[in-house]
Design a protein around this motif. Sequence first.
Motif, mmCIF file in Angstrom:
data_model
loop_
_atom_site.group_PDB
_atom_site.id
_atom_site.type_symbol
_atom_site.label_atom_id
_atom_site.label_comp_id
_atom_site.label_asym_id
_atom_site.label_seq_id
_atom_site.Cartn_x
_atom_site.Cartn_y
_atom_site.Cartn_z
ATOM 1 N N UNK A 208 0.831 -1.205 0.000
ATOM 2 C CA UNK A 208 0.000 0.000 0.000
ATOM 3 C C UNK A 208 0.866 1.256 0.000
ATOM 4 N N UNK A 209 1.945 1.217 0.770
ATOM 5 C CA UNK A 209 2.827 2.380 0.840
ATOM 6 C C UNK A 209 3.517 2.632 -0.500
ATOM 7 N N UNK A 210 3.832 1.593 -1.239
ATOM 8 C CA UNK A 210 4.451 1.745 -2.558
ATOM 9 C C UNK A 210 3.515 2.496 -3.499
ATOM 10 N N UNK A 217 -2.285 6.333 -5.140
ATOM 11 C CA UNK A 217 -3.302 6.211 -4.092
ATOM 12 C C UNK A 217 -3.040 7.275 -3.036
ATOM 13 N N UNK A 218 -4.097 7.797 -2.465
ATOM 14 C CA UNK A 218 -3.950 8.893 -1.505
ATOM 15 C C UNK A 218 -3.290 8.451 -0.204
ATOM 16 N N UNK A 219 -3.712 7.309 0.342
ATOM 17 C CA UNK A 219 -3.168 6.881 1.630
ATOM 18 C C UNK A 219 -3.242 5.367 1.760
ATOM 19 N N UNK A 220 -2.541 4.835 2.746
ATOM 20 C CA UNK A 220 -2.456 3.397 2.971
ATOM 21 C C UNK A 220 -3.814 2.812 3.325
ATOM 22 N N UNK A 221 -4.556 3.502 4.159
ATOM 23 C CA UNK A 221 -5.856 2.988 4.590
ATOM 24 C C UNK A 221 -6.795 2.785 3.411
ATOM 25 N N UNK A 222 -6.798 3.723 2.471
ATOM 26 C CA UNK A 222 -7.677 3.609 1.305
ATOM 27 C C UNK A 222 -7.343 2.360 0.494
ATOM 28 N N UNK A 223 -6.045 2.114 0.305
ATOM 29 C CA UNK A 223 -5.616 0.946 -0.459
ATOM 30 C C UNK A 223 -6.000 -0.338 0.278
ATOM 31 N N UNK A 224 -5.689 -0.430 1.573
ATOM 32 C CA UNK A 224 -5.948 -1.650 2.328
ATOM 33 C C UNK A 224 -7.451 -1.920 2.476
ATOM 34 N N UNK A 229 -11.503 -5.626 0.963
ATOM 35 C CA UNK A 229 -12.940 -5.673 0.680
ATOM 36 C C UNK A 229 -13.791 -5.031 1.748
ATOM 37 N N UNK A 230 -13.148 -4.350 2.716
ATOM 38 C CA UNK A 230 -13.911 -3.732 3.807
ATOM 39 C C UNK A 230 -14.634 -2.460 3.375
ATOM 40 N N UNK A 231 -14.277 -1.913 2.203
ATOM 41 C CA UNK A 231 -14.979 -0.730 1.688
ATOM 42 C C UNK A 231 -16.140 -1.120 0.782
ATOM 43 N N UNK A 367 2.217 -0.035 11.337
ATOM 44 C CA UNK A 367 0.868 0.382 10.936
ATOM 45 C C UNK A 367 -0.106 0.248 12.110
ATOM 46 N N UNK A 368 0.014 -0.842 12.865
ATOM 47 C CA UNK A 368 -0.904 -1.054 13.979
ATOM 48 C C UNK A 368 -0.436 -0.345 15.258
#
Length: 456
Positions: A208-210, A217-224, A229-231, A367-368
């Motif tokens: 995600x950071x790559x 991608x704007x940020x790591x959370x958006x990618x993950x 599939x949580x979005x 990350x956590x």
Amino acid sequence: MRINRTNPEQPAAQPVQSHAPLKAQTEVNGFELPEQEIPKENQKEPPKAAKPPKPKKEKPAKKPRRQPVEEVEDDEENEQPRRRFPFGCLIVLIILALVGFGGYKVSQFYAELDGQKTLGPTQTITVPEGSSVAGIATQLKDAGVIEYDWLFKQYVKYSGKAGEIQYGDFEVQSGMAYNDIIKALSVVTRRATVNVTIPEGTTAVGVAQIFVDAGLVDDVDTFLSCANGSDGTDWSKYDFWNAIPDNDRLMKCEGYLFPDTYNLYKDESVAYYVDALYGEFASKTAALADTVAAKGTSLDDVVKLASFIQEEAGLESEDARVSACFHNRLESSDPQWAEHKLESNASSYIMQDSENNYLWNSPTAEYFGWPEQGAIPDDVLALYDTYAISGLPAGPISCPGYAAMEAALNPDEEYINEGYYFFVTGHPGTDVAGQYFYAKTADEHYQNCVKAGWAS
């Protein structure tokens, strides 16, 4: 005495037959005698006229046997004439209908070749590099630009214009003439792309950071969120995704973001980028399906073990031997390994700067926020501490490459049979940096650690 003379000139009288009863002679020598009736029984009946012989009945000549068709014809001759169905007219009508339909279809073909007066809305299609004419024709048909993909294919082939078609993004409309479509496909409007490289053994957080660093991608959370599939993104089109068990693992996407170099379009959705990685994983691992089934394991377990091989081996040439050591720990009947613990420092309670520990000093731990909090949650350790749990952890600890997955399925048989359980690599600051040392017992392993510069 009376003498009867006969005139020679006159013909003699023909005797007259009489059917009256005969009488006795009435004159003898000129004297008349009284008439005396001759008895009936003495009368001679006049001869009966001979009946003509009956003609012999000739047996009719045997008629030759007739075929059933002839008998039917005979029956038809005797029957009242019937009105026959005009089959000839029907055949003529069918031929005319076929000719008419053929003419109608030909007119449709010409209409598509020449184009329609009314064009549809403009749409953009993307022709990938290396596409065939057949593939482009199918793509145009699916987009509704043309109706007959086979006709377009043949037209391009025999018109000699295949070389004019380029790859890239093109604007086309339904109802365009074929020549106009080909012309549109030859005017390249290329979109900007960017190369993204994901190293083998990168964690999901690292992937995600790559993409964030590449400006995609704007940020790591958006990618993950998309990758997990949580979005709300649905990845059920992939069989591997449907087979991942719901066992409270940290991230469902971990291990499945296939490491490789990708040429991707800019300004696309996050789902487009994640799909590129998942699509590559599905494509590459399809070749392993038969071996996975033959080994009686699951692809998810293969990915788990491969993530440890990827982290611990470091060199592809050592993957199969490291795999053999892990297989022996998990499957051996040796009492020392009765609990079948993986015992890998890559995912454990051990916190060492030299270890890229998934739970302590990896991008995932960062990350956590676990190191900053000073402790890893107990429920996480219960799922991932390979020194505490038997078997494989709840999920992979990184995204392994294809070679590591192959090694997980095919460990070195010699090292398995000889009973190797330990391995260590040379310390970077020594003469044996990068060298591998394998051992069968804990004592041998300790001596190898001394050789490798990790112990004294």
